[in-house]
Design an enzyme around this catalytic site. Sequence first.
Site, PDB file in Angstrom:
ATOM      1  N   HIS A 127       0.955   9.276  28.614  1.00 25.88           N
ATOM      2  CA  HIS A 127       2.290   9.029  29.166  1.00 25.88           C
ATOM      3  C   HIS A 127       3.208  10.132  28.627  1.00 25.88           C
ATOM      4  CE1 HIS A 127       6.229   6.935  29.399  1.00 25.88           C
ATOM      5  NE2 HIS A 127       5.682   6.145  30.292  1.00 25.88           N
ATOM      6  N   ASP A 182      -1.075   5.121  20.813  1.00 31.91           N
ATOM      7  CA  ASP A 182      -0.010   4.616  21.668  1.00 31.91           C
ATOM      8  C   ASP A 182      -0.525   3.330  22.318  1.00 31.91           C
ATOM      9  OD1 ASP A 182       1.700   3.970  23.691  1.00 31.91           O
ATOM     10  OD2 ASP A 182       1.658   5.933  24.690  1.00 31.91           O
ATOM     11  N   GLN A 185       0.402  -0.091  26.361  1.00 32.38           N
ATOM     12  CA  GLN A 185      -0.300  -0.935  27.335  1.00 32.38           C
ATOM     13  C   GLN A 185      -1.316  -1.843  26.663  1.00 32.38           C
ATOM     14  OE1 GLN A 185       0.536  -1.201  30.476  1.00 32.38           O
ATOM     15  NE2 GLN A 185       1.971   0.499  30.474  1.00 32.38           N
ATOM     16  N   LYS A 204       6.652  -5.123  27.014  1.00 35.81           N
ATOM     17  CA  LYS A 204       5.358  -5.131  27.724  1.00 35.81           C
ATOM     18  C   LYS A 204       4.433  -6.234  27.210  1.00 35.81           C
ATOM     19  CE  LYS A 204       5.387  -0.117  28.575  1.00 35.81           C
ATOM     20  NZ  LYS A 204       5.734   0.090  29.975  1.00 35.81           N
ATOM     21  N   CYS A 225       5.105   8.350  34.959  1.00 37.84           N
ATOM     22  CA  CYS A 225       5.409   9.146  33.755  1.00 37.84           C
ATOM     23  C   CYS A 225       4.132   9.748  33.187  1.00 37.84           C
ATOM     24  CB  CYS A 225       6.129   8.313  32.696  1.00 37.84           C
ATOM     25  SG  CYS A 225       7.671   7.624  33.258  1.00 37.84           S
TER      26      CYS A 225
HETATM   27  N1  7TS Z   1       3.078   4.831  26.496  1.00 37.06           N
HETATM   28  C1  7TS Z   1       2.473   4.232  27.541  1.00 37.06           C
HETATM   29  C2  7TS Z   1       0.984   4.286  27.656  1.00 37.06           C
HETATM   30  C3  7TS Z   1       3.234   3.581  28.508  1.00 37.06           C
HETATM   31  O1  7TS Z   1       2.630   2.987  29.526  1.00 37.06           O
HETATM   32  C4  7TS Z   1       4.639   3.553  28.372  1.00 37.06           C
HETATM   33  C5  7TS Z   1       5.520   2.943  29.429  1.00 37.06           C
HETATM   34  C6  7TS Z   1       5.211   4.138  27.239  1.00 37.06           C
HETATM   35  C7  7TS Z   1       4.405   4.789  26.331  1.00 37.06           C
HETATM   36  C8  7TS Z   1       6.678   4.095  26.974  1.00 37.06           C
HETATM   37  O2  7TS Z   1       7.068   2.786  26.721  1.00 37.06           O
HETATM   38  P1  7TS Z   1       8.615   2.429  26.515  1.00 37.06           P
HETATM   39  O3  7TS Z   1       8.635   0.934  26.451  1.00 37.06           O
HETATM   40  O4  7TS Z   1       9.044   3.073  25.248  1.00 37.06           O
HETATM   41  O5  7TS Z   1       9.328   2.976  27.716  1.00 37.06           O
HETATM   42  N2  7TS Z   1       4.932   2.856  30.680  1.00 37.06           N
HETATM   43  C9  7TS Z   1       5.536   2.522  31.843  1.00 37.06           C
HETATM   44  C10 7TS Z   1       4.853   2.401  33.040  1.00 37.06           C
HETATM   45  O6  7TS Z   1       3.641   2.562  33.186  1.00 37.06           O
HETATM   46  N3  7TS Z   1       5.718   2.079  34.012  1.00 37.06           N
HETATM   47  O7  7TS Z   1       6.945   1.993  33.498  1.00 37.06           O
HETATM   48  C11 7TS Z   1       6.848   2.270  32.138  1.00 37.06           C
END
Ligand code: 7TS
Length: 421
Positions: free
Chosen positions: A138, A215, A218, A241, A379
């Site tokens: 990501h 990371d 997910q 999430k 992303c």
């Molecule tokens: N890493 C992964 C693998 C992700 O899927 C996401 C967000 C992030 C980091 C960042 O997470 P945040 O909560 O700090 O924004 N992924 C997604 C997605 O797949 N669709 O919207 C956000």
Amino acid sequence: MQAQHEIENAMPAASDKLNIESIRRDFPILNLKVHGRQLVYLDNAATTQKPQVVLDAIQRYYTEQNSNVHRGVHYLSQLATREYEGARVKIQRFINAAESHEVIFTHGATEGINLIASSYGRKFVHEGDEVIISAMEHHSNIVPWQMLCEQVGAKLRIIPINEKGELLIDDLEAMINARTRLIALVHLSNALGTINPVKRVIDIAHSHDVPVLLDGAQATSHLKIDVQELDCDFYVFSGHKVCGPTGIGVLYGKSQWLESMPPFMGGGDMISSVSFEKTTYNSLPYKFEAGTPNIEGAIGLGVALDYLTGIGIDRIAEYENELLDYATEVIGSIPGVKLIGTAREKSSVLSFTLENIHPHDIGTILDQEGIAIRAGHHCAQPVMKFFNVPATARASFSFYNTKQEIDTLAEGIQRVIEVFG
Ligand code: 7TS
């Protein structure tokens, strides 16, 4: 108040299957109608919905507990502090961290990675050093490392993937050298659904004394996370999430690393003493929590993790695998559908394209049917480039989804084909 399903699911059942109808009643938003249709929410990789127990905890915080933490002798401040620190212990148990001070509250996975890039980076990454990531990251696990490498003159190296979306782990050993300072790797890919062989990566990295950041944005909602068993050095995830509130996240770090790293941000709460001549910093975890934290977010996250534990992560994983297998078969067999990401080890994400139809058009038509999916690059633009597509449509599942909803998605895709065919 305990959620009804927690009680039901805690009782020994004839079958160990989840009671999805009961679980769905815990999520008020799932009753919503969108464009006159029953909502079918299949955008769980972007954010999950929240059960009533989490909504109640936030409401209770503001009606009965609201105060600032770590600074008051009065009743409310002590209560809020107890709840906030209690949440930290819940998170420690959920990921099986050895110590609660290894759990740092952030506002999400993104901030966790930036914290490591900034703090670990400042101390340990210098000109000529190397940081390794993978080709399926990501943007949150690409850009902070690029910024660091640019700043200090270090080099970013990329573990390649194959056409199924699997990590070419055999390439890793040859990429590690005396200048490698860190491997930062996604545990479960948001764009492809691939579950990476993170334990093997960690073992290889540690045999060269290289630390690993995972990371888990997910992975945390779909897999049992045990940071001690993984032996990862850092692990990050986002509350929103895992059925928790937005604006709260977790950085786990082994004490020995966190102790040796400089603070990320300066401000209140992260200091031990301040004078114009010299400031000394607070102990862990507060050294990394400058300013008033997201108190209700931490409390809500603690309740969300209790809720997931009440159902059982292993049972959640088993059911979600069933859903993904079903969706792969039903959606994958529609003529014109091409699945992007077909790794052997996968979870909860079905990315696809439709011949000659742009993913945004797929998303828009499905929306009219009340079906929420994500269309775009997720992303993860380098992943799109690797598969030579501008974007994909992505359905992502949670334990409150049903096979019936997947059937509705399949009907929606047929409708898209009719409209654009
Ligand atoms: N890493 C992964 C693998 C992700 O899927 C996401 C967000 C992030 C980091 C960042 O997470 P945040 O909560 O700090 O924004 N992924 C997604 C997605 O797949 N669709 O919207 C956000």
